[in-house]
Enzyme design. Structure first.
Site, PDB file in Angstrom:
ATOM      1  N   GLY C 145       0.829  -1.200   0.000  1.00 35.76           N
ATOM      2  CA  GLY C 145       0.000   0.000   0.000  1.00 35.76           C
ATOM      3  C   GLY C 145       0.861   1.246   0.000  1.00 35.76           C
ATOM      4  N   CYS C 146       0.246   2.374  -0.309  1.00 33.75           N
ATOM      5  CA  CYS C 146       1.004   3.618  -0.438  1.00 33.75           C
ATOM      6  C   CYS C 146       1.564   4.070   0.909  1.00 33.75           C
ATOM      7  CB  CYS C 146       0.144   4.703  -1.063  1.00 33.75           C
ATOM      8  SG  CYS C 146      -1.479   4.931  -0.310  1.00 33.75           S
ATOM      9  N   TYR C 147       0.707   4.164   1.932  1.00 32.89           N
ATOM     10  CA  TYR C 147       1.217   4.559   3.252  1.00 32.89           C
ATOM     11  C   TYR C 147       2.259   3.568   3.763  1.00 32.89           C
ATOM     12  CZ  TYR C 147      -2.446   8.156   3.964  1.00 32.89           C
ATOM     13  OH  TYR C 147      -3.244   9.260   3.882  1.00 32.89           O
ATOM     14  N   THR C 149       4.336   1.733   2.228  1.00 32.33           N
ATOM     15  CA  THR C 149       5.612   1.902   1.526  1.00 32.33           C
ATOM     16  C   THR C 149       6.414   3.049   2.119  1.00 32.33           C
ATOM     17  OG1 THR C 149       4.750   1.004  -0.546  1.00 32.33           O
ATOM     18  CG2 THR C 149       6.668   2.464  -0.714  1.00 32.33           C
ATOM     19  N   ALA C 150       5.773   4.211   2.229  1.00 34.32           N
ATOM     20  CA  ALA C 150       6.492   5.380   2.757  1.00 34.32           C
ATOM     21  C   ALA C 150       6.949   5.138   4.183  1.00 34.32           C
ATOM     22  CB  ALA C 150       5.589   6.614   2.687  1.00 34.32           C
TER      23      ALA C 150
END
Lengths: 341, 341, 341, 341
Positions: C145-147, C149-150
């Site tokens: 997911g995007c969050y 990953t960061a």
């Protein structure tokens, strides 16, 4: 092949770095700045994966280490340096306005000393789709302004076809804020631009004579335009809305054929049917989206044209011209799609 | 004095609540919605310091509990309800387009059944600065559209003075996104509007006949306009750029006198000198900023006009009309300055 | 090599088209949509230079015509289709959340039927920098997911080095609006998001168990995090600010060595010194910018991490994983610089 | 009653003009600027319906013509002028940071000479809801900073109730760009801020000692906070997200009662239930929206607080303090609703 950039710290320069770095036949050579020094990522942290250093201008070194030179400099700089670089046999692609106008017109609108007339005469106006053949042999390519690119690409086909009343042309132009550059002005602060729409230079913008010169040249008659630019709260993109009267009773189909014929082989012109151009549809790319509409109630034709001002309106077209000049396929290094949304 | 709002859940309705709540002589009465129920702050949390409840429409109750009724409803609603409310003796201020056009024109542009002709004839077009005298006695006030307000306020002085070639009028209009309402459309998502400039309804916008009707009326001649609206990535604000040819050789000074004479006593018209109108300069206020420019190269005059579309273009002008109708000072409850920045 | 995209009409799907079209070894194969049909440029006019048609899902045809399948589908879709595609021997890269969690956790947080356990066990979590070796042999790659990953890219090095008090982790996350997809919701209208900052899912976001699972796995201990996401008025970009207590008295230099050692060979990780990560510095690119700061007054470490949510947070990392899986250089087709500004 | 503004050309000064002009008992007196002269609408065209002139500072004239003086000046200015104005018997409301800290702390964080200690001791910290009683008798009111206002209003109730582990406080703050003022900086250009999220002053912001001083005072213990501010691409608004551990096992209901009891009579505090604070819900108004959330998985409480930084975070609270000082109803001139959307 090594390409230098003079004026590496403006947005146009940064966009050139982005494009050249991703070009199969070009390579970033010298990055020249007169105002800043040090690693390029101090000025452009988004480029911190590169490791280039800004350099001062040394003409001999520049010409020794590079095969081609792009200038993305403020008015009045290229007029001095371009002749010196061209003399040394290098190809110059100038993104500034210094080689686009006749000397008197330049002086009147830019309030600067024009480039030497002998060199002005050698410069080719790099509106790729219209003067690409001349670009192939040019040593100095004068890359068009952002507004003129969007406007001329929509207007020239109908001027060449002589279907417009040339005394009736009204151009309402809208631009994102990168068009104003990276200089410090109160009017360009986020707080002042955001949630705001602002007309500017209503009494005269320096792109007017450039548009009139090449519109007149293609029309074969003197053209005077009305032109009002507006600053839109977005970073990139130009949309122009052009209004003109038809002299002939053209159908929509006739207009379509004019555009299709002229732009048949143009890889970056997208003629819109069933939609109107929007700036976001071309964001980050070299495309120019064009549409036309006949208003039967008033006998006017409305032309719409959208580009990314830093791409087709500056660095993208400059690379397209480099491709044309070198005999590479026109779209080399420019085939990526727009960034959406 | 109690004022009801029908259509309380759109942006225009919310703006009316904000204004009436702050008006010394008006008080928020019934808040009517056909689509939603419950406390108003469920729909508009920014109003959670108020404690109003949305109600369904009950005409008798409405007219019993309120002295004045504002309608901020979609097309085709006011045409049915306004007659029933007016019959009961209440003053109606209609922010929709239902009472602005001749019946055939309405049907052609809105594709809805028009309001009954007897009631249409009783409606007064509430462009306050031009028809304020008629508003004083009106039972039905048809509040102008947002684009027509910005356009007519700039255009009518020159039409009345008969200095324009009326066949030459080009109107390039730009609006913030609140003009499109609160309905769900993919094209209005943040992701699609942000960093984008989009022309729309290039082949015809329903405000065209409204502009033409009242422009023609003041000019004493039939006027057909070219009008292209654009959606700008900002919430509030309309800027219009109008291009026309002069029939007389007017100086800038003559134009200035025309505007100054006509708007001498108009508290919300600000004539700009030394600056051009910008939407942020009027944000959240009822002001209309107007400027003009003579282009001597082309013989055209350029008019610029900026309003907040939800204020002077909707709720603000509606309250201004309520003031006029009641004999209160025109600016009552509307004297606050724009929100800047 | 042909790559199909299932779920071509969301923003993730469109980004995959953009990347694959520009990839030297991949080619856009079938574009599958269950909701829309027709040419892709009806849905994405920015892609009107391509001429692809959307197709319905026909598994046999899909597997016949494509070598690799990307799924960019809503929750609960991939769990059903991925097994059927994998059974037919194709490599699947799933951008949805369907293969990221243990079945019970998935059911609890997504409220959907989980994927079959046998297939779940075969899926490899495609956080490229951490599980790239497993990705090389995977048939099902579950793209993060995007969050997560960061967050994980910033957090895992310090968890692995065991320098954090794992009970103290606070994650304040901020995302651009593309993270919410292209579905119609009032809260995603331009008018509601613009000029607004909004916390959401304060009481629980479905990325929490994903972060906790892989953070715990690397830490070798059960980790529970506090996580509040916020919606920022911009299209692309995630910035996370992570707060945690140090268990050891680490110097800034020690932290730097931890990061440098782990990410020495990671082409898309840029460790920031002398600047803090900003979302614009990675816009449109696959880079993740990471910084850390020791607060000596409080004994806390602050981690900052920025990605483009559609790129490193979705389509970019998916292509990176495709590269790893195929044995191509990790950065193939992803070397372009961020779009700035 | 006449109120002067020193520092009329910043955003805080302009907001004060807007508020005072609309206040029933206050009137705009002298507008003082040291940097600019001429009519105020040259600097703020949105105020072109007013006809005020900027004046240079002449202390005698100032005190002769005004009853109250607001200072909206950069650091280091008020420390010099406020004593001179107060000596002449005028009430001073200082929006700068010059009277908020102990002298050594001021010098350490602002790197300026502190105000004289005798005058510092006379200043009352104007967080209206907490120190309103002292404000009633103050001659120098030190108006709180924007971040401290949003943070303390959410945090103080729980500190006073002693339910927080005071060593665990993490504050993640986000602000619109007006908080940075109108000065020229490259990082504040539209092009650099738009479509960007940027942490700043991660290693220390001058509002930290202000927050710690008054949090400690109410808690009765020394508090050290972690504080990271972020710049959000919007003009107005602050949202703070505060994370802390509970020392007692509080239910949601207990927290609610703490807030309700303390803010029962506070007209500008809106406790949110069933929604989270968003900056747009308070835009242009003096409201502070507060919410809390218990995370049962982690034992943390999350506090959310939203204000308009130019209003409750600056000029609005200054007028609220003027009301308190003069014995007028606290909400005089501040009752208008937020501007939405």
């Amino acid at each position: 092949m090594k390409a230098a950039i003079i004026g590496s710290t403006g947005y146009g320069g940064a966009e050139l770095i982005r494009l050249i770095q991703n070009h199969p036949f070009l390579e970033v050579g010298s990055l020249i700045s007169t105002s800043r020094a040090g690693p390029v990522d101090k000025i452009y942290p988004h480029l911190s994966h590169l490791s280039s250093e800004l350099q001062e201008l040394d003409l001999d070194l520049l010409c020794e280490n590079n095969d081609m030179v792009f200038l993305a400099t403020p008015p009045g700089v290229s007029s001095q340096w371009t002749p010196l670089i061209a003399e040394r046999g290098k190809i110059v692609i100038d993104l500034s306005g210094d080689f686009r106008l006749y000397p008197e017109t330049y002086q009147a609108w830019y309030d600067k000393e024009p480039a030497p007339i002998t060199w002005l005469k050698k410069a080719v106006y790099g509106l790729s789709e219209w003067f690409g053949r001349q670009v192939k042999d040019a040593q100095i390519i004068s890359n068009p302004g952002c507004y003129p690119t969007a406007i001329l690409l929509a207007l020239l086909p109908l001027l060449q076809a002589k279907v417009l009343d040339i005394s009736s042309i009204i151009i309402d132009a809208k631009s994102g804020v990168t068009g104003a550059g990276r200089g410090l002005q109160q009017g360009l602060l986020f707080t002042e631009v955001n949630e705001n729409l602002r007309p500017y230079k209503v009494d005269g913008h320096q792109h007017i004579p450039e548009i009139e010169r090449f519109a007149s040249q293609v029309a074969g008659d003197s053209i005077y335009i009305n032109f009002v630019p507006h600053l839109v709260p977005m970073n990139r993109g130009i949309l122009v809305t052009i209004y003109a009267k038809l002299v002939k009773d053209c159908s929509n189909q006739v207009l379509k054929e004019i555009y299709q014929t002229i732009y048949e082989a143009a890889p970056f012109i997208r003629l819109c049917e069933g939609r109107w151009p929007e700036t976001k549809h071309v964001q980050g790319s070299n495309y120019c989206d064009i549409a036309w509409h006949l208003n039967k109630r008033t006998g006017q034709v409305i032309l719409l044209s959208a580009i990314d001002n830093l791409m087709k309106g500056a660095a993208g077209q400059a690379v397209q011209n480099a491709n044309l000049r070198m005999g590479w396929p026109e779209e080399t290094g420019l085939t990526f799609s727009p960034l959406f949304p």
